[in-house]
Write an enzyme that holds these catalytic residues in place. Structure first.
Site, PDB file in Angstrom:
ATOM      1  N   ASN A  57       1.321  -1.273   0.146  1.00 52.72           N
ATOM      2  CA  ASN A  57       0.230  -0.050  -0.143  1.00 52.72           C
ATOM      3  C   ASN A  57       0.736   1.344  -0.042  1.00 52.72           C
ATOM      4  O   ASN A  57       1.826   1.605   0.845  1.00 52.72           O
ATOM      5  CB  ASN A  57      -1.150  -0.200   1.476  1.00 52.72           C
ATOM      6  N   HIS A 114       1.150   5.922   2.048  1.00 52.44           N
ATOM      7  CA  HIS A 114       2.051   6.802   2.401  1.00 52.44           C
ATOM      8  C   HIS A 114       2.694   7.745   1.817  1.00 52.44           C
ATOM      9  O   HIS A 114       3.713   8.870   2.059  1.00 52.44           O
ATOM     10  CB  HIS A 114       2.664   6.680   3.680  1.00 52.44           C
ATOM     11  N   HIS A 146      -5.741   3.890  -2.135  1.00 45.38           N
ATOM     12  CA  HIS A 146      -6.848   4.032  -1.190  1.00 45.38           C
ATOM     13  C   HIS A 146      -7.247   5.339  -1.788  1.00 45.38           C
ATOM     14  O   HIS A 146      -6.593   6.356  -1.333  1.00 45.38           O
ATOM     15  CB  HIS A 146      -7.108   4.168   0.658  1.00 45.38           C
ATOM     16  N   ARG A 165      -9.173   7.663  -0.853  1.00 46.57           N
ATOM     17  CA  ARG A 165      -9.812   8.691  -0.329  1.00 46.57           C
ATOM     18  C   ARG A 165     -11.064   9.452  -0.587  1.00 46.57           C
ATOM     19  O   ARG A 165     -11.218  10.268  -1.494  1.00 46.57           O
ATOM     20  CB  ARG A 165      -9.414   8.898   1.041  1.00 46.57           C
ATOM     21  N   ARG A 191      -6.890  12.854   0.543  1.00 50.25           N
ATOM     22  CA  ARG A 191      -6.022  13.616   0.991  1.00 50.25           C
ATOM     23  C   ARG A 191      -4.920  12.543   1.200  1.00 50.25           C
ATOM     24  O   ARG A 191      -3.618  13.664   0.975  1.00 50.25           O
ATOM     25  CB  ARG A 191      -5.871  12.718   3.000  1.00 50.25           C
ATOM     26  N   GLU A 219      -8.299   0.245  -2.871  1.00 51.88           N
ATOM     27  CA  GLU A 219      -9.246   0.292  -1.013  1.00 51.88           C
ATOM     28  C   GLU A 219     -10.400   1.650  -2.025  1.00 51.88           C
ATOM     29  O   GLU A 219      -9.863   3.007  -2.191  1.00 51.88           O
ATOM     30  CB  GLU A 219      -8.884   1.284  -0.548  1.00 51.88           C
ATOM     31  N   THR A 231      -8.131   4.067   8.343  1.00 53.80           N
ATOM     32  CA  THR A 231      -9.421   3.139   8.296  1.00 53.80           C
ATOM     33  C   THR A 231      -9.364   3.093  10.177  1.00 53.80           C
ATOM     34  O   THR A 231      -8.926   1.512  10.156  1.00 53.80           O
ATOM     35  CB  THR A 231      -9.518   1.537   7.136  1.00 53.80           C
ATOM     36  N   GLU A 271     -10.950  -8.984   3.152  1.00 61.09           N
ATOM     37  CA  GLU A 271      -9.711  -9.218   3.378  1.00 61.09           C
ATOM     38  C   GLU A 271      -9.730  -8.923   5.148  1.00 61.09           C
ATOM     39  O   GLU A 271     -10.836  -7.889   5.649  1.00 61.09           O
ATOM     40  CB  GLU A 271      -9.186  -7.657   2.881  1.00 61.09           C
ATOM     41  N   HIS A 300      -3.737  -4.174   7.880  1.00 64.38           N
ATOM     42  CA  HIS A 300      -4.421  -2.959   8.970  1.00 64.38           C
ATOM     43  C   HIS A 300      -3.142  -3.127   9.179  1.00 64.38           C
ATOM     44  O   HIS A 300      -3.245  -4.248  10.932  1.00 64.38           O
ATOM     45  CB  HIS A 300      -5.280  -3.092   9.358  1.00 64.38           C
TER      46      HIS A 300
HETATM   47  N1  PXP Z   1      -5.790  -3.054   4.329  1.00 64.64           N
HETATM   48  C1  PXP Z   1      -6.760  -1.982   3.985  1.00 64.64           C
HETATM   49  C2  PXP Z   1      -8.211  -1.715   3.949  1.00 64.64           C
HETATM   50  C3  PXP Z   1      -6.260  -0.270   4.509  1.00 64.64           C
HETATM   51  O1  PXP Z   1      -7.505   0.395   4.824  1.00 64.64           O
HETATM   52  C4  PXP Z   1      -5.047  -0.415   4.828  1.00 64.64           C
HETATM   53  C5  PXP Z   1      -5.036   1.332   4.922  1.00 64.64           C
HETATM   54  O2  PXP Z   1      -5.278   1.634   4.004  1.00 64.64           O
HETATM   55  C6  PXP Z   1      -3.892  -1.333   4.383  1.00 64.64           C
HETATM   56  C7  PXP Z   1      -4.393  -2.264   4.643  1.00 64.64           C
HETATM   57  C8  PXP Z   1      -3.007  -1.199   5.096  1.00 64.64           C
HETATM   58  O3  PXP Z   1      -2.835  -1.015   6.601  1.00 64.64           O
HETATM   59  P1  PXP Z   1      -1.800  -0.784   6.957  1.00 64.64           P
HETATM   60  O4  PXP Z   1      -1.307   1.337   6.399  1.00 64.64           O
HETATM   61  O5  PXP Z   1      -1.451   0.122   8.289  1.00 64.64           O
HETATM   62  O6  PXP Z   1      -0.759  -1.417   7.176  1.00 64.64           O
END
Ligand code: PXP
Length: 250
Positions: free
Chosen positions: A8, A11, A44, A46, A50, A71, A102, A152, A201
């Site tokens: 992901n 960031h 994601h 959003r 952001r 996402e 989330t 998930e 997550h």
């Molecule tokens: N899976 C989902 C559905 C999420 O919303 C997120 C955060 O955007 C992640 C995985 C990844 O989480 P993390 O950044 O904490 O590894």
């Protein structure tokens, strides 16, 4: 077989959006993750935009050669974007305006008709559909009935329990292993319904092992911890490169 890893890269976009500039490029980030062996890229989109922007999805769709998982909330606006850009997969997630990230899984049972409708439209367009839910029997059943191909499992609670070093001992460790049992049970239930099982997550280099041992889980979506690590893996080189640029003058 080991589970797949989708990185992901939200960031990276968060740093870019802090300056509303062009770097760091999430396109470069996606390519580096793929070259390092990631099985897919997750972003994601959003509702408040952001970090990831609409245009990022369009370019990622052209550039990502592995697997693009987007996402999004189950809204009309997001559905239209998915149908237009056609990522390989859409993961439906809950979203509230003031959350930092989330906060747990989607309440599929409580919003069944809307979610089923969105799932049907995505699948009709050839998009693979995953739903992000808590490891809860009722939600797994509802995700299956809504037509999802994958769930998930939200690992936020496990992540919280394994955050501090103290959690590795005593009561903390017991709570974490109880949560692992809950995730294991949920994974088995989902698999028996024919669902593919992913998890994500708050996963880290330290807490991933116990989840990686659950054989029903075939995919992880991990972001924050990898990007955090990348900052430190790359920081001394980045400083050295700036010193070189200064020493070269003109
Ligand atoms: N899976 C989902 C559905 C999420 O919303 C997120 C955060 O955007 C992640 C995985 C990844 O989480 P993390 O950044 O904490 O590894």
């Amino acid at each position: 077989m080991s589970a797949k890893l989708n990185v992901n890269i939200d960031h990276v976009a968060t740093i870019r959006e802090a300056r509303k500039t062009i770097e760091p490029s999430i396109i470069t980030a996606a390519v580096i993750c793929e070259q390092a062996g990631a099985h897919g890229i997750t972003v994601h989109l959003r509702q408040d935009r952001r970090h990831i922007q609409d245009r990022d999805i369009e370019i990622l769709r052209e550039v990502v050669t592995t697997y693009l998982n987007v996402e999004m909330a189950a809204t009309e606006e997001m559905l239209a974007i998915a149908l237009k850009t056609k990522p390989d997969a859409v993961s439906l997630v809950p979203e509230s305006p003031n959350e930092i990230t989330t906060e747990g899984g989607l309440n599929v049972a409580g919003n069944f008709e809307n979610i089923k409708n969105v799932v049907e439209k995505l699948k009709a367009a050839g998009i693979f559909v995953s739903i992000f839910i808590d490891p809860d029997a009722e939600q797994i059943e509802a995700a299956h009935n809504a037509g999802a191909q994958q769930i998930e499992l939200c690992t936020a609670e496990y992540a919280e329990l394994t955050l501090s070093a103290r959690a590795a001992h005593g009561e903390g460790a017991q709570k974490a292993s109880a949560e692992i049992e809950r995730i294991k049970k949920a994974s088995a239930q989902a698999k028996s319904l024919g669902l593919i099982v992913a998890a994500g997550h708050g996963l880290t280099y330290r807490n991933i092992g116990a989840l990686a041992a659950i054989e029903e889980i075939t995919e992880f979506n991990i972001g924050h911890n990898i990007i955090s690590r990348a900052v430190f893996v790359g920081l001394s080189r980045a400083v050295e490169e700036m010193l070189t640029a200064i020493h070269q003058k003109g």
